[in-house]
Design a protein around this motif. Structure first.
Motif, short mmCIF file in Angstrom:
data_model
loop_
_atom_site.label_atom_id
_atom_site.label_comp_id
_atom_site.label_asym_id
_atom_site.label_seq_id
_atom_site.Cartn_x
_atom_site.Cartn_y
_atom_site.Cartn_z
N TRP A 80 25.50 61.29 13.50
CA TRP A 80 26.35 60.33 14.23
C TRP A 80 26.06 58.94 13.70
O TRP A 80 24.91 58.62 13.37
N GLN A 81 27.09 58.10 13.65
CA GLN A 81 26.93 56.73 13.20
C GLN A 81 27.99 55.86 13.84
O GLN A 81 29.11 56.32 14.07
N ARG A 82 27.60 54.63 14.12
CA ARG A 82 28.56 53.71 14.75
C ARG A 82 28.09 52.28 14.54
O ARG A 82 26.90 52.00 14.59
N ALA A 83 29.03 51.38 14.34
CA ALA A 83 28.74 49.96 14.19
C ALA A 83 28.89 49.26 15.53
O ALA A 83 29.75 49.62 16.33
N PHE A 84 28.05 48.27 15.76
CA PHE A 84 28.08 47.46 16.97
C PHE A 84 27.97 46.01 16.58
O PHE A 84 27.36 45.67 15.58
N ARG A 85 28.52 45.15 17.40
CA ARG A 85 28.33 43.72 17.21
C ARG A 85 27.52 43.23 18.42
O ARG A 85 27.93 43.39 19.56
N ARG A 86 26.36 42.68 18.13
CA ARG A 86 25.47 42.24 19.19
C ARG A 86 26.01 40.97 19.82
O ARG A 86 26.33 40.01 19.13
#
Length: 158
Positions: A80-86
């Motif tokens: 699983w992989q996912r991008a986030f913006r803090r």
């Protein structure tokens, strides 16, 4: 710090990557250095860190995993992989989930960052009051079946 989901595009820049790395059924966690001059000092953390050069998200997390715990992270270990913006600083961070066999525990070589490492039950990690940043929320999202980003956007060959 809270994060928001980031709908990744192949040409987007990113700042770093972390991995919830299962060795068998347990997560490898590291206690960060107890130095007030670093973020999240003396807290539990997952392998990962900042991007170097033109690395892909996967290359970043694989290099950091080798540096921090001495384990080779092959692309097929990623589930699983996912991008986030803090929120707050807007850093774009990738979060991966990966699985290695239980025998990989014997191959751990702890690097020079952090105080020590251990394996922990993921349910236990989700209850700790001292986990760095928003790693618990990301782990919980994966466990709840949250959608992943396209593997190719993370630098994984498909």
């Amino acid at each position: 710090m809270a994060t928001t989901a980031d709908h990744a595009k192949s040409d987007d820049a990113f700042d770093g990557a972390k991995v919830a790395l299962f060795i068998g059924s347990r997560l490898i966690v590291m206690r960060r250095d107890n130095r007030p001059d670093i973020p999240f000092f003396d807290m539990w953390d997952f392998p990962g860190g900042g991007r170097e050069g033109d690395e892909t998200p996967f290359q970043t997390v694989a290099r950091e995993t080798m540096e921090e715990v001495g384990l080779h992270l092959p692309p097929d270990a990623i589930s699983w992989q996912r991008a986030f913006r803090r929120t707050g600083d807007g850093l774009r961070l990738w979060f991966f989930v990966a699985h290695l066999p239980a025998v990989a525990e014997a191959e751990v070589i702890f690097g020079d960052e952090g105080q020590f490492w251990r394996l922990a039950d993921p349910d236990e990690v989700l209850t700790w009051p001292d986990v760095a940043g928003d790693l618990q929320q990301r782990l919980a999202l994966w466990r709840a079946g949250g959608p992943a980003c396209d593997a190719a956007l993370a630098g994984l060959r498909v």
